[in-house]
Design an enzyme around this catalytic site. Structure first.
Site, PDB file in Angstrom:
ATOM      1  N   HIS A 197       0.735  -0.722   0.095  1.00  0.00           N
ATOM      2  CA  HIS A 197       0.034  -0.441   0.575  1.00  0.00           C
ATOM      3  C   HIS A 197       1.192   1.438   0.156  1.00  0.00           C
ATOM      4  O   HIS A 197      -0.082   2.725   0.322  1.00  0.00           O
ATOM      5  CB  HIS A 197      -0.483   0.194   0.836  1.00  0.00           C
ATOM      6  CG  HIS A 197      -1.895  -1.114   0.685  1.00  0.00           C
ATOM      7  ND1 HIS A 197      -2.515  -1.685   0.705  1.00  0.00           N
ATOM      8  CD2 HIS A 197      -1.302  -2.127   2.560  1.00  0.00           C
ATOM      9  CE1 HIS A 197      -3.041  -2.546   1.155  1.00  0.00           C
ATOM     10  NE2 HIS A 197      -2.407  -3.383   2.045  1.00  0.00           N
ATOM     11  N   SER A 206      15.330  18.513 -17.728  1.00  0.00           N
ATOM     12  CA  SER A 206      15.124  19.172 -17.331  1.00  0.00           C
ATOM     13  C   SER A 206      15.022  20.326 -17.904  1.00  0.00           C
ATOM     14  O   SER A 206      16.055  21.116 -17.676  1.00  0.00           O
ATOM     15  CB  SER A 206      14.275  19.775 -16.143  1.00  0.00           C
ATOM     16  OG  SER A 206      12.827  20.977 -16.493  1.00  0.00           O
TER      17      SER A 206
END
Length: 472
Positions: free
Chosen positions: A158, A289
């Site tokens: 989870h 980037s």
């Protein structure tokens, strides 16, 4: 359209130049496709020569012009512009190139006797390339599993800390997915990837029976042709082989994409700084980037996920084609098959190229693995503490509640950025500290004590599952 018009001034599929390998693109090239058509036409003529339908001299002339160096797309497209039929345009182009035998090309055949068998030959060759690349990834996994089967790391469920595992065992889970994919491909190749055979317009072989005129059987001639092109074939077909086959092939490819997606998505998480345990390889001058010079983005893993999503959608089209082939044939599958079959293979081909690159250059940060293990691993020892306290005579329910309260307190401090205080809290607890020595608490909380038998599982998986596959 002529070849000269294809350049970067018009739309080109990314699969034409950006994604996929040269060898896979060649399999699905138009020139290679037509060369396979000619291979099948010459095999048909050669088989028919056994019955006096085509002379040996005509067969030899056809063979001389059957290679891909003789494909004249410009002429074929010129003819197709007039007659609106690509295969017949190739028949006419081929017949113009031979002095003798041109009039015997395609004798008794329907288009799908040629195209469907050509498609299966391409699919078989492409599947074998995919299988080899899967085996390459599996072999790299075997090295990673062996190297890290004893390397403890934090397990996560989870997206929350769970119990410790080992890096090798995690790699074994990814590798097991590839084993399933390899077995599926082998099953397809062995039992289901078959041609239509040579059965004529609706699969009855009526045209062949007619031209043979009792000189032999159409079944015998079909067997000869298919043996020459090296392809097994379905005993029953309509104008086409069962389109259901393509649904299974594309589903197998989508399954490979799913396996790669699972690994790549996990790697993207583990490369993110909150985990920081693994990283995909980065080129020295790689730009993350255009705006943020510091960025180290998982571009290869993201590309795997992106292409896998696309590959996962294509079996649905094949399902529609199979389901909506009305009676003996409709042509509404033709246009999309030109897209979905090659692009499924090219997408998965690129995915596996990336997968192998990721595995071969995978960067592992042992200190971050250890940091996460020490940060969250002690919580997994609370069950062992609980069992030991019950053994000492304490109430399970009472001790469970005490451990829950202490764990929540420790968790809160960990989330504040402090070192995990659970060992200290347990040692200072009046009941727990009274029953257990400090050294015993440390031992029971040691994450390395809670990986179960996974090192042995890894060893067994390597010896009994992976090794037999990659050594075949």
């Amino acid at each position: 359209m002529s070849e000269e018009e294809f350049d970067y001034g018009t739309f080109l599929s990314p699969f034409t130049w950006r994604y996929g390998s040269k060898e896979m693109r060649e399999i699905f090239s138009e020139i290679q496709y037509r060369a396979i058509w000619r291979e099948i036409w010459t095999s048909l003529a050669e088989a028919q020569s056994d019955y006096g339908l085509v002379s040996d001299e005509e067969v030899e002339e056809l063979k001389k012009k059957s290679g891909k160096e003789h494909i004249d797309l410009e002429r074929a497209h010129e003819i197709e512009e007039e007659i609106s039929h690509d295969l017949m345009a190739e028949v006419k182009t081929y017949s113009e190139q031979v002095e003798k035998g041109g009039g015997k090309i395609h004798l008794g055949a329907t288009s799908m006797d040629i195209e469907d068998n050509a498609d299966i030959l391409r699919i078989k060759r492409a599947l074998n390339i995919i299988k080899e690349k899967l085996l390459g990834c599996l072999e790299t996994y075997s090295e990673l599993i062996e190297e890290h089967r004893n390397t403890p790391s934090m397990g996560w469920t989870h997206l929350q800390p769970a119990e410790p595992t080992t890096l090798g065992y995690r790699f074994a889970n990814y590798a097991q997915d590839l084993v399933i994919d390899i077995k599926a491909l082998e099953n397809l190749l062995e039992d289901f990837v078959k041609g239509k055979g040579i059965k004529g317009a609706v699969g009855t072989s009526a045209s062949y029976e007619r031209i043979l005129d009792k000189k032999g059987s159409s079944e015998e001639m079909e067997k000869k042709v298919m043996e020459k092109i090296g392809l097994d074939y379905f005993p029953v077909s309509t104008q086409t082989y069962p389109r259901k086959l393509e649904f299974h092939v594309l589903s197998a490819l989508a399954s490979i994409g799913q396996s790669a997606y699972k690994f790549a998505l996990d790697l993207r998480h583990l490369q993110s700084p909150p985990y920081g345990e693994l990283s995909e390889p980065q080129k020295e001058k790689q730009v993350g980037s255009s705006a943020m010079p510091f960025k180290k983005n998982p571009i290869l893993s993201e590309r795997v996920c992106s292409l896998s999503r696309y590959a996962s959608t294509l079996p649905q089209v094949a399902w529609e084609n199979s389901s909506q082939t009305i009676l003996e044939r409709t042509l509404d599958d033709s246009a999309n098959r030109r897209v979905i079959i090659p692009e499924s293979f090219l997408a998965v081909d690129e995915i596996l190229n990336l997968y192998q690159r990721l595995l071969s250059g995978l960067e592992i940060y042992p200190k971050m693995v250890e940091k996460n293990l020490q940060k969250f691993g002690p919580f997994s020892g609370t069950e062992a503490i609980l069992m030991k306290l019950v053994e000492k005579g304490e109430s399970r329910q009472d001790m469970h509640e005490e451990l829950r309260v202490l764990s929540r307190k420790a968790w809160g401090e960990v989330m504040e950025g402090d070192k995990n205080p659970l060992p200290k809290l347990l040692k200072n607890h009046e009941v727990i500290g009274k029953n257990l020595e400090d050294e015993e608490i440390d031992r029971l909380l040691n994450p390395e004590e809670h990986v179960g038998n996974v090192p042995e599982k890894c060893k067994d998986f390597l010896e009994n599952t992976i090794d037999p596959i990659i050594s075949e």
